[in-house]
Design a protein around this motif. Sequence first.
Motif, PDB file in Angstrom:
ATOM      1  N   ILE A   5       0.886  -1.171   0.000  1.00  0.00           N
ATOM      2  CA  ILE A   5       0.000   0.000   0.000  1.00  0.00           C
ATOM      3  C   ILE A   5       0.916   1.211   0.000  1.00  0.00           C
ATOM      4  CG2 ILE A   5      -1.634   1.365   1.348  1.00  0.00           C
ATOM      5  CD1 ILE A   5      -2.724  -1.254   2.495  1.00  0.00           C
ATOM      6  N   ILE A   6       0.659   2.148  -0.903  1.00  0.00           N
ATOM      7  CA  ILE A   6       1.496   3.347  -0.985  1.00  0.00           C
ATOM      8  C   ILE A   6       0.619   4.557  -0.698  1.00  0.00           C
ATOM      9  CG2 ILE A   6       3.010   4.719  -2.468  1.00  0.00           C
ATOM     10  CD1 ILE A   6       3.594   2.155  -4.055  1.00  0.00           C
ATOM     11  N   VAL A   7       0.975   5.288   0.359  1.00  0.00           N
ATOM     12  CA  VAL A   7       0.219   6.486   0.743  1.00  0.00           C
ATOM     13  C   VAL A   7       0.917   7.683   0.104  1.00  0.00           C
ATOM     14  CG1 VAL A   7      -0.663   7.873   2.657  1.00  0.00           C
ATOM     15  CG2 VAL A   7      -0.322   5.405   2.965  1.00  0.00           C
ATOM     16  N   GLY A   8       0.240   8.342  -0.843  1.00  0.00           N
ATOM     17  CA  GLY A   8       0.835   9.473  -1.563  1.00  0.00           C
ATOM     18  C   GLY A   8       1.160   9.045  -2.983  1.00  0.00           C
ATOM     19  N   ALA A   9       0.627   9.786  -3.963  1.00  0.00           N
ATOM     20  CA  ALA A   9       0.715   9.323  -5.364  1.00  0.00           C
ATOM     21  C   ALA A   9       1.385  10.347  -6.262  1.00  0.00           C
ATOM     22  CB  ALA A   9      -0.686   8.986  -5.867  1.00  0.00           C
ATOM     23  N   ARG A  10       2.386  11.060  -5.727  1.00  0.00           N
ATOM     24  CA  ARG A  10       3.040  12.054  -6.601  1.00  0.00           C
ATOM     25  C   ARG A  10       4.434  11.558  -7.019  1.00  0.00           C
ATOM     26  NH1 ARG A  10       0.064  16.878  -7.248  1.00  0.00           N
ATOM     27  NH2 ARG A  10      -1.649  17.013  -5.775  1.00  0.00           N
ATOM     28  N   CYS A  11       5.474  12.414  -6.849  1.00  0.00           N
ATOM     29  CA  CYS A  11       6.789  12.113  -7.451  1.00  0.00           C
ATOM     30  C   CYS A  11       7.433  10.853  -6.895  1.00  0.00           C
ATOM     31  CB  CYS A  11       7.749  13.265  -7.217  1.00  0.00           C
ATOM     32  SG  CYS A  11       7.101  14.794  -7.759  1.00  0.00           S
ATOM     33  N   ALA A  12       7.156  10.522  -5.634  1.00  0.00           N
ATOM     34  CA  ALA A  12       7.749   9.326  -5.035  1.00  0.00           C
ATOM     35  C   ALA A  12       6.792   8.142  -5.129  1.00  0.00           C
ATOM     36  CB  ALA A  12       8.105   9.596  -3.570  1.00  0.00           C
ATOM     37  N   GLY A  13       5.518   8.371  -4.814  1.00  0.00           N
ATOM     38  CA  GLY A  13       4.562   7.267  -4.697  1.00  0.00           C
ATOM     39  C   GLY A  13       4.222   6.631  -6.031  1.00  0.00           C
ATOM     40  N   SER A  14       3.942   7.446  -7.035  1.00  0.00           N
ATOM     41  CA  SER A  14       3.518   6.851  -8.316  1.00  0.00           C
ATOM     42  C   SER A  14       4.644   6.061  -8.977  1.00  0.00           C
ATOM     43  CB  SER A  14       2.966   7.924  -9.254  1.00  0.00           C
ATOM     44  OG  SER A  14       1.667   8.257  -8.820  1.00  0.00           O
ATOM     45  N   PRO A  15       5.893   6.578  -9.036  1.00  0.00           N
ATOM     46  CA  PRO A  15       6.958   5.739  -9.608  1.00  0.00           C
ATOM     47  C   PRO A  15       7.184   4.445  -8.813  1.00  0.00           C
ATOM     48  CG  PRO A  15       7.657   8.022  -9.580  1.00  0.00           C
ATOM     49  CD  PRO A  15       6.362   7.959  -8.813  1.00  0.00           C
ATOM     50  N   THR A  16       7.072   4.517  -7.480  1.00  0.00           N
ATOM     51  CA  THR A  16       7.241   3.284  -6.691  1.00  0.00           C
ATOM     52  C   THR A  16       6.142   2.285  -7.072  1.00  0.00           C
ATOM     53  OG1 THR A  16       8.101   4.646  -4.880  1.00  0.00           O
ATOM     54  CG2 THR A  16       7.550   2.381  -4.336  1.00  0.00           C
ATOM     55  N   ALA A  17       4.907   2.788  -7.208  1.00  0.00           N
ATOM     56  CA  ALA A  17       3.788   1.916  -7.604  1.00  0.00           C
ATOM     57  C   ALA A  17       4.026   1.344  -9.000  1.00  0.00           C
ATOM     58  CB  ALA A  17       2.483   2.709  -7.574  1.00  0.00           C
ATOM     59  N   LEU A  18       4.475   2.208  -9.905  1.00  0.00           N
ATOM     60  CA  LEU A  18       4.730   1.764 -11.285  1.00  0.00           C
ATOM     61  C   LEU A  18       5.760   0.633 -11.315  1.00  0.00           C
ATOM     62  CD1 LEU A  18       4.696   2.366 -14.449  1.00  0.00           C
ATOM     63  CD2 LEU A  18       6.641   3.853 -13.996  1.00  0.00           C
ATOM     64  N   LEU A  19       6.869   0.854 -10.607  1.00  0.00           N
ATOM     65  CA  LEU A  19       7.974  -0.117 -10.679  1.00  0.00           C
ATOM     66  C   LEU A  19       7.593  -1.431  -9.997  1.00  0.00           C
ATOM     67  CD1 LEU A  19      10.873   2.410 -10.034  1.00  0.00           C
ATOM     68  CD2 LEU A  19      10.238   1.363 -12.211  1.00  0.00           C
ATOM     69  N   LEU A  20       6.882  -1.341  -8.863  1.00  0.00           N
ATOM     70  CA  LEU A  20       6.472  -2.586  -8.180  1.00  0.00           C
ATOM     71  C   LEU A  20       5.429  -3.336  -9.009  1.00  0.00           C
ATOM     72  CD1 LEU A  20       6.268  -1.476  -4.435  1.00  0.00           C
ATOM     73  CD2 LEU A  20       7.908  -3.078  -5.459  1.00  0.00           C
ATOM     74  N   THR A  21       4.501  -2.595  -9.590  1.00  0.00           N
ATOM     75  CA  THR A  21       3.458  -3.248 -10.394  1.00  0.00           C
ATOM     76  C   THR A  21       4.086  -3.936 -11.601  1.00  0.00           C
ATOM     77  OG1 THR A  21       1.974  -1.496  -9.696  1.00  0.00           O
ATOM     78  CG2 THR A  21       1.196  -2.894 -11.450  1.00  0.00           C
ATOM     79  N   ARG A  22       5.036  -3.247 -12.230  1.00  0.00           N
ATOM     80  CA  ARG A  22       5.707  -3.862 -13.393  1.00  0.00           C
ATOM     81  C   ARG A  22       6.474  -5.126 -13.011  1.00  0.00           C
ATOM     82  NH1 ARG A  22       8.066   1.322 -16.761  1.00  0.00           N
ATOM     83  NH2 ARG A  22       6.089   1.929 -17.716  1.00  0.00           N
ATOM     84  N   LYS A  23       6.863  -5.219 -11.739  1.00  0.00           N
ATOM     85  CA  LYS A  23       7.559  -6.442 -11.292  1.00  0.00           C
ATOM     86  C   LYS A  23       6.544  -7.517 -10.898  1.00  0.00           C
ATOM     87  CE  LYS A  23      11.603  -3.903  -9.534  1.00  0.00           C
ATOM     88  NZ  LYS A  23      12.692  -4.351 -10.381  1.00  0.00           N
ATOM     89  N   GLY A  24       5.261  -7.224 -11.031  1.00  0.00           N
ATOM     90  CA  GLY A  24       4.234  -8.244 -10.808  1.00  0.00           C
ATOM     91  C   GLY A  24       3.548  -8.169  -9.448  1.00  0.00           C
ATOM     92  N   TYR A  25       3.794  -7.114  -8.681  1.00  0.00           N
ATOM     93  CA  TYR A  25       3.189  -7.025  -7.346  1.00  0.00           C
ATOM     94  C   TYR A  25       1.826  -6.317  -7.400  1.00  0.00           C
ATOM     95  CZ  TYR A  25       7.724  -8.629  -5.943  1.00  0.00           C
ATOM     96  OH  TYR A  25       8.854  -9.404  -5.820  1.00  0.00           O
TER      97      TYR A  25
END
Length: 406
Positions: A5-25
Amino acid sequence: MYDAIIVGARCAGSPTALLLTRKGYKVLLLDRGTFPSDMPFSNHYVHQTGSARLKRWGLLDPLAATGCPPITTNHWNYGAFTLTGSPPPADGGVTEAYAPRRKALDPVLVNAAVAAGAELREGFSAQEVLWENDRVVGIRGRQKSGNIVSEKARITIGADGMFSLVARAVKAPEYNNKPPLEGSWYSYWSGVRMKGWHLWLRPQRVIFAYNTNDNLALIGVAFAAKDLPEVRTDVERHHQQTIREIAPDLAEQMQSGRHEGKFVGGAIPGYVRKPYGPGWALVGDAGYQKDPCTASGITDAFGSAEWLAEAIDAGFSGRQPLEAALADYERKRNESELPYYEMTSQLATLQPPPPEIQQLLAALVDNPEERSRFFGVVAHTVPVPEFFAPENVQRIISRQKGAGAV
Ligand SMILES: Cc1cc2nc3c(=O)[nH]c(=O)nc-3n(C[C@H](O)[C@H](O)[C@H](O)COP(=O)(O)OP(=O)(O)OC[C@H]3O[C@@H](n4cnc5c(N)ncnc54)[C@H](O)[C@@H]3O)c2cc1C
């Protein structure tokens, strides 16, 4: 149950979500804001190193497509001379910096995370973290509809900026704290075009200007901390007066252009936080914040997103114990960022540079190669300790003396 779960969806949160999702999470990305939206304080500069990260993620073209003009040259005016040039390219040969409005940049990041498969909940305010046996297991918060819900994950990530709820809830230890060292305010002008990243650097004051989206120029002034109580009584007057005194040519251009919007800005403290613990991690400003005078928070948020996503993948995939992988994340972040943090804090005092650095700056006027490397220090393409090593500084100064003696 989510992986993250990532709280905050801007410069830090969205790239973290993108990279984790692309790794299959399986990732839940939430923000109390909605997109597109501007940030109330942040300036917009993204260094070449930040652009290179966007390029790696496939997001540099979408950013350019927002109409944000690239920036390739620095023009830093020290009064007696101006240093002009470009930093060495970042990874992948990237030579362009960008200064996008946050209402343009942040949606590029959020949309990419959603396209990769992250679940986005906008208008969701996280209110507390959930614990089980001294381990964070998720969050409880208020949805846009007003409903209170709980969500659980293997790791809960605070990408929630300087007032991070997650950092406060887990009592993340802080170190290397600094008080606010300067304060800066900016606004937009139409009909004013800048040639690149312009700075006018003087004791107690720095003016900064560059082009952004919507054919606007962002023009700001940074004031030394001691002057902030007086500046806050009338930001616009102090902004204009400083520009008239230090950069009359710019003041003239602004006269013939049009002021668009209000003045925004402020002063922020610096801190470094331990960015992980049982069931939780911090990324971006939630984990590390420095003075904005080197305009590097966005670039660094991208970097910490990459390092954190790598560490979580190493832990979750079993390549490494999660705790050891997250310790590597902290080490990597600190090795890369702490010298930059100290340099930024030094510059943010807006004091005249020490005599040796004044000699160095003067020596750069006739040395295009080292001038480029100097700009590279701020763009993160040349390491701070390498450029400012005493023997390197002396080498550059003595080369100028040698040249002058011929
Ligand atoms: C005056 C000033 C000028 C700056 N200029 C620059 C510059 O030119 N270049 C640069 O690179 N950086 C600059 N910065 C720094 C930059 O703004 C930050 O480093 C960057 O925004 C950090 O991104 P982030 O994603 O970590 O946090 P943020 O951008 O702060 O995003 C945090 C998000 O978390 C959300 N959030 C917070 N709490 C909750 C909650 N409880 N529940 C749900 N959502 C929550 C917020 O709504 C927000 O969307 C500047 C900063 C200041 C103050």
